[in-house]
Design a protein around this motif. Structure first.
Motif, PDB file in Angstrom:
ATOM      1  N   UNK A 159      77.726  24.857  13.860  1.00 40.09           N
ATOM      2  CA  UNK A 159      76.763  23.811  14.193  1.00 40.09           C
ATOM      3  C   UNK A 159      75.420  23.996  13.503  1.00 40.09           C
ATOM      4  N   UNK A 160      74.942  25.198  13.482  1.00 40.37           N
ATOM      5  CA  UNK A 160      73.612  25.444  12.928  1.00 40.37           C
ATOM      6  C   UNK A 160      73.615  25.602  11.414  1.00 40.37           C
ATOM      7  N   UNK A 161      74.773  25.887  10.858  1.00 36.85           N
ATOM      8  CA  UNK A 161      74.863  26.169   9.427  1.00 36.85           C
ATOM      9  C   UNK A 161      74.740  27.645   9.114  1.00 36.85           C
ATOM     10  N   UNK A 162      74.606  28.462  10.146  1.00 33.49           N
ATOM     11  CA  UNK A 162      74.403  29.880   9.924  1.00 33.49           C
ATOM     12  C   UNK A 162      75.663  30.698   9.760  1.00 33.49           C
ATOM     13  N   UNK A 163      76.810  30.096   9.996  1.00 37.90           N
ATOM     14  CA  UNK A 163      78.075  30.812   9.872  1.00 37.90           C
ATOM     15  C   UNK A 163      79.080  29.945   9.128  1.00 37.90           C
ATOM     16  N   UNK A 189      79.944  25.872   1.281  1.00 41.23           N
ATOM     17  CA  UNK A 189      79.732  24.820   2.274  1.00 41.23           C
ATOM     18  C   UNK A 189      78.338  24.978   2.863  1.00 41.23           C
ATOM     19  N   UNK A 190      77.670  23.858   3.099  1.00 38.83           N
ATOM     20  CA  UNK A 190      76.341  23.878   3.693  1.00 38.83           C
ATOM     21  C   UNK A 190      76.158  22.592   4.489  1.00 38.83           C
ATOM     22  N   UNK A 191      75.111  22.570   5.307  1.00 43.74           N
ATOM     23  CA  UNK A 191      74.825  21.356   6.048  1.00 43.74           C
ATOM     24  C   UNK A 191      73.327  21.162   6.185  1.00 43.74           C
ATOM     25  N   UNK A 192      72.946  19.898   6.202  1.00 39.79           N
ATOM     26  CA  UNK A 192      71.560  19.509   6.430  1.00 39.79           C
ATOM     27  C   UNK A 192      71.562  18.678   7.709  1.00 39.79           C
ATOM     28  N   UNK A 193      71.189  19.289   8.807  1.00 45.52           N
ATOM     29  CA  UNK A 193      71.249  18.585  10.091  1.00 45.52           C
ATOM     30  C   UNK A 193      70.194  17.489  10.204  1.00 45.52           C
ATOM     31  N   UNK A 194      69.174  17.549   9.389  1.00 46.31           N
ATOM     32  CA  UNK A 194      68.184  16.467   9.379  1.00 46.31           C
ATOM     33  C   UNK A 194      68.767  15.210   8.743  1.00 46.31           C
ATOM     34  N   UNK A 226      78.148  29.095  20.524  1.00 49.26           N
ATOM     35  CA  UNK A 226      78.526  30.450  20.114  1.00 49.26           C
ATOM     36  C   UNK A 226      79.943  30.538  19.568  1.00 49.26           C
ATOM     37  N   UNK A 227      80.623  29.430  19.467  1.00 53.04           N
ATOM     38  CA  UNK A 227      82.015  29.471  19.020  1.00 53.04           C
ATOM     39  C   UNK A 227      82.108  29.906  17.568  1.00 53.04           C
ATOM     40  N   UNK A 228      83.052  30.801  17.260  1.00 52.93           N
ATOM     41  CA  UNK A 228      83.238  31.201  15.862  1.00 52.93           C
ATOM     42  C   UNK A 228      83.816  30.048  15.047  1.00 52.93           C
ATOM     43  N   UNK A 229      83.407  29.952  13.823  1.00 51.40           N
ATOM     44  CA  UNK A 229      83.910  28.892  12.958  1.00 51.40           C
ATOM     45  C   UNK A 229      85.329  29.242  12.500  1.00 51.40           C
ATOM     46  N   UNK A 230      86.172  28.263  12.331  1.00 55.90           N
ATOM     47  CA  UNK A 230      87.591  28.521  12.039  1.00 55.90           C
ATOM     48  C   UNK A 230      88.180  27.419  11.172  1.00 55.90           C
ATOM     49  N   UNK A 231      89.409  27.659  10.741  1.00 55.41           N
ATOM     50  CA  UNK A 231      90.104  26.698   9.887  1.00 55.41           C
ATOM     51  C   UNK A 231      91.375  26.141  10.489  1.00 55.41           C
ATOM     52  N   UNK A 232      91.485  26.126  11.791  1.00 58.57           N
ATOM     53  CA  UNK A 232      92.684  25.613  12.468  1.00 58.57           C
ATOM     54  C   UNK A 232      92.590  24.091  12.555  1.00 58.57           C
ATOM     55  N   UNK A 233      93.308  23.423  11.700  1.00 58.24           N
ATOM     56  CA  UNK A 233      93.160  21.972  11.564  1.00 58.24           C
ATOM     57  C   UNK A 233      93.498  21.217  12.843  1.00 58.24           C
TER      58      UNK A 233
END
Length: 126
Positions: A52-56, A69-74, A103-110
């Motif tokens: 969510x934050x782009x930090x992970x 991969x990156x994100x701009x939440x603005x 706090x959820x870990x980022x994952x690739x489970x489609x």
């Protein structure tokens, strides 16, 4: 949430492309975002994901070191910078959203990504 992927095209091997995934709807920043791809005749596969934050972030081994991969939440937009493209990167690329707690870990489970955008085609010629 709605997702709109763009930025695909045809490039030569070794070149770069940047894909964008525009997010719209309620609380879009509460979603982790993943990129997936599907090549002709193959199953869909995970490419990269961001929290969510782009930090992970997390990446498939096949793109690690080449894609970012990156994100701009603005701007409610997630990007996939693809460098050193190879013919085997040719596929339709999809972005998808997964509602997660912070706090959820980022994952690739489609199967856990609830919302999907339409794809954008990337073709890499040799």
């Amino acid at each position: 949430v709605q997702l709109q992927a763009s930025g695909g095209g045809t490039v030569q091997a070794g070149e770069s492309l940047r894909l964008s995934c525009a997010l719209s709807g309620r609380m879009v920043n509460r979603y982790a975002i993943g990129w997936f791809r599907q090549a002709p005749g193959k199953e869909r596969e995970f490419v990269a994901a961001i929290n969510r934050s782009g930090g992970s972030t997390t990446y498939a081994d096949s793109v690690k070191g080449r894609f970012t991969i990156s994100r701009d939440n603005n701007k409610n937009t997630v990007y996939l910078q693809m460098n050193s493209l190879k013919p085997e990167d040719t596929a339709v690329y999809y972005c998808a959203a997964d509602w997660v707690i912070s706090s959820a870990p980022v994952h690739g489970r489609s199967s856990e990504y609830e919302y999907w955008g339409q794809g954008t085609l990337v073709t890499v010629s040799s």
